[in-house]
Design a protein around this motif. Structure first.
Motif, PDB file in Angstrom:
ATOM      1  N   LEU A  82      66.401 -85.187  78.947  1.00  0.00           N
ATOM      2  CA  LEU A  82      66.104 -85.053  77.650  1.00  0.00           C
ATOM      3  C   LEU A  82      64.655 -84.744  77.685  1.00  0.00           C
ATOM      4  O   LEU A  82      64.176 -84.595  76.634  1.00  0.00           O
ATOM      5  CB  LEU A  82      66.297 -86.528  77.089  1.00  0.00           C
ATOM      6  N   LEU A  83      63.804 -84.424  78.651  1.00  0.00           N
ATOM      7  CA  LEU A  83      62.506 -84.140  78.793  1.00  0.00           C
ATOM      8  C   LEU A  83      62.348 -82.753  78.340  1.00  0.00           C
ATOM      9  O   LEU A  83      63.324 -81.701  78.563  1.00  0.00           O
ATOM     10  CB  LEU A  83      61.901 -84.455  80.070  1.00  0.00           C
ATOM     11  N   PRO A  84      61.267 -82.220  77.737  1.00  0.00           N
ATOM     12  CA  PRO A  84      61.159 -81.085  77.269  1.00  0.00           C
ATOM     13  C   PRO A  84      60.829 -80.115  78.755  1.00  0.00           C
ATOM     14  O   PRO A  84      60.477 -80.548  79.760  1.00  0.00           O
ATOM     15  CB  PRO A  84      59.676 -80.869  76.625  1.00  0.00           C
ATOM     16  N   ASP A  85      61.426 -78.745  78.362  1.00  0.00           N
ATOM     17  CA  ASP A  85      61.328 -77.629  79.570  1.00  0.00           C
ATOM     18  C   ASP A  85      59.992 -77.501  80.075  1.00  0.00           C
ATOM     19  O   ASP A  85      59.246 -77.374  79.091  1.00  0.00           O
ATOM     20  CB  ASP A  85      62.126 -76.583  79.250  1.00  0.00           C
ATOM     21  N   GLU A  86      59.587 -77.336  81.032  1.00  0.00           N
ATOM     22  CA  GLU A  86      58.084 -77.204  81.607  1.00  0.00           C
ATOM     23  C   GLU A  86      57.674 -75.712  81.039  1.00  0.00           C
ATOM     24  O   GLU A  86      56.513 -75.787  80.765  1.00  0.00           O
ATOM     25  CB  GLU A  86      58.203 -77.068  83.252  1.00  0.00           C
ATOM     26  N   ARG A  87      58.508 -74.787  80.815  1.00  0.00           N
ATOM     27  CA  ARG A  87      58.291 -73.525  80.452  1.00  0.00           C
ATOM     28  C   ARG A  87      57.844 -73.486  79.111  1.00  0.00           C
ATOM     29  O   ARG A  87      56.880 -72.885  78.715  1.00  0.00           O
ATOM     30  CB  ARG A  87      59.450 -72.561  80.593  1.00  0.00           C
ATOM     31  N   ILE A  88      58.646 -74.442  78.096  1.00  0.00           N
ATOM     32  CA  ILE A  88      58.182 -74.493  76.838  1.00  0.00           C
ATOM     33  C   ILE A  88      56.639 -75.382  76.682  1.00  0.00           C
ATOM     34  O   ILE A  88      55.977 -74.758  75.922  1.00  0.00           O
ATOM     35  CB  ILE A  88      59.264 -75.409  75.949  1.00  0.00           C
ATOM     36  N   LEU A  89      56.704 -76.224  77.507  1.00  0.00           N
ATOM     37  CA  LEU A  89      55.048 -76.786  77.503  1.00  0.00           C
ATOM     38  C   LEU A  89      54.041 -75.904  77.928  1.00  0.00           C
ATOM     39  O   LEU A  89      53.044 -75.713  77.224  1.00  0.00           O
ATOM     40  CB  LEU A  89      55.300 -78.138  78.315  1.00  0.00           C
ATOM     41  N   ARG A  90      54.610 -74.978  78.737  1.00  0.00           N
ATOM     42  CA  ARG A  90      53.386 -74.032  79.088  1.00  0.00           C
ATOM     43  C   ARG A  90      53.144 -73.156  78.203  1.00  0.00           C
ATOM     44  O   ARG A  90      51.932 -72.660  77.874  1.00  0.00           O
ATOM     45  CB  ARG A  90      53.874 -73.241  80.390  1.00  0.00           C
ATOM     46  N   GLU A  91      54.202 -72.449  77.403  1.00  0.00           N
ATOM     47  CA  GLU A  91      54.120 -71.807  76.196  1.00  0.00           C
ATOM     48  C   GLU A  91      53.103 -72.427  75.061  1.00  0.00           C
ATOM     49  O   GLU A  91      52.435 -71.507  74.314  1.00  0.00           O
ATOM     50  CB  GLU A  91      55.259 -71.250  75.833  1.00  0.00           C
ATOM     51  N   VAL A  92      53.426 -73.644  74.822  1.00  0.00           N
ATOM     52  CA  VAL A  92      52.699 -74.282  73.898  1.00  0.00           C
ATOM     53  C   VAL A  92      51.007 -74.341  74.098  1.00  0.00           C
ATOM     54  O   VAL A  92      50.128 -74.274  73.204  1.00  0.00           O
ATOM     55  CB  VAL A  92      53.289 -75.840  73.584  1.00  0.00           C
ATOM     56  N   GLU A 112      49.422 -72.393  76.215  1.00  0.00           N
ATOM     57  CA  GLU A 112      48.877 -71.025  76.012  1.00  0.00           C
ATOM     58  C   GLU A 112      48.593 -70.727  74.752  1.00  0.00           C
ATOM     59  O   GLU A 112      47.730 -69.671  74.400  1.00  0.00           O
ATOM     60  CB  GLU A 112      49.949 -70.136  76.804  1.00  0.00           C
ATOM     61  N   GLY A 113      49.708 -71.144  73.803  1.00  0.00           N
ATOM     62  CA  GLY A 113      49.474 -70.858  72.276  1.00  0.00           C
ATOM     63  C   GLY A 113      48.321 -71.653  71.874  1.00  0.00           C
ATOM     64  O   GLY A 113      47.567 -71.073  71.039  1.00  0.00           O
ATOM     65  N   LEU A 114      48.035 -72.707  72.267  1.00  0.00           N
ATOM     66  CA  LEU A 114      46.819 -73.410  71.931  1.00  0.00           C
ATOM     67  C   LEU A 114      45.646 -72.983  72.164  1.00  0.00           C
ATOM     68  O   LEU A 114      44.703 -72.902  71.562  1.00  0.00           O
ATOM     69  CB  LEU A 114      46.989 -75.089  72.365  1.00  0.00           C
TER      70      LEU A 114
END
Length: 126
Positions: free
Chosen positions: A109-119, A121-123
């Protein structure tokens, strides 16, 4: 033995089964506490007068949880008790309403590491 301790430096020894009353599983429902489950004292859950009826190990665990939220592993280390004993004692405290236990989030249920990295980078792009 003439009432002497086997190891004078060890002091008196209480076997884990004596602390738990011979029980090996927490509570009648077979609850399972993960090592990283977080334990906090529930001020609203139990009658404070009922705390005086608890054993010394139960009160020690409550004392450790009062200062801050603790994991099951931290409680076992700080109370100098085996993890199995701490799990049984926590089952007692949970049933009596003295503590609340928050279960860890399953890895699925934890978010994928790839998604967190994209967030991130977006910030940074802002």
């Amino acid at each position: 033995m003439d009432g002497q301790w086997y190891d004078m430096d060890a002091g008196p020894l209480v076997r884990p089964y004596a602390v738990t009353g011979g029980r090996t599983k927490p509570g009648p429902h077979g609850l399972r506490f993960d090592l990283i489950a977080l334990v906090v004292v529930d001020a609203d859950g139990a009658d404070p007068a009922g705390e005086s009826l608890l054993g010394p190990e139960h009160r020690a665990l409550l004392g450790l949880c009062r200062s801050e939220t603790q994991s099951v592993a931290e409680l076992a280390a700080d109370a100098d008790l085996p993890v199995g004993v701490v799990r049984v004692l926590l089952g007692d405290l949970l049933e009596a309403g003295h503590v609340r236990v928050s279960r860890p989030v399953p890895p699925a249920l934890l978010p994928d590491e790839r998604i967190l990295r994209e967030v991130i980078e977006g910030l940074r792009a802002l």
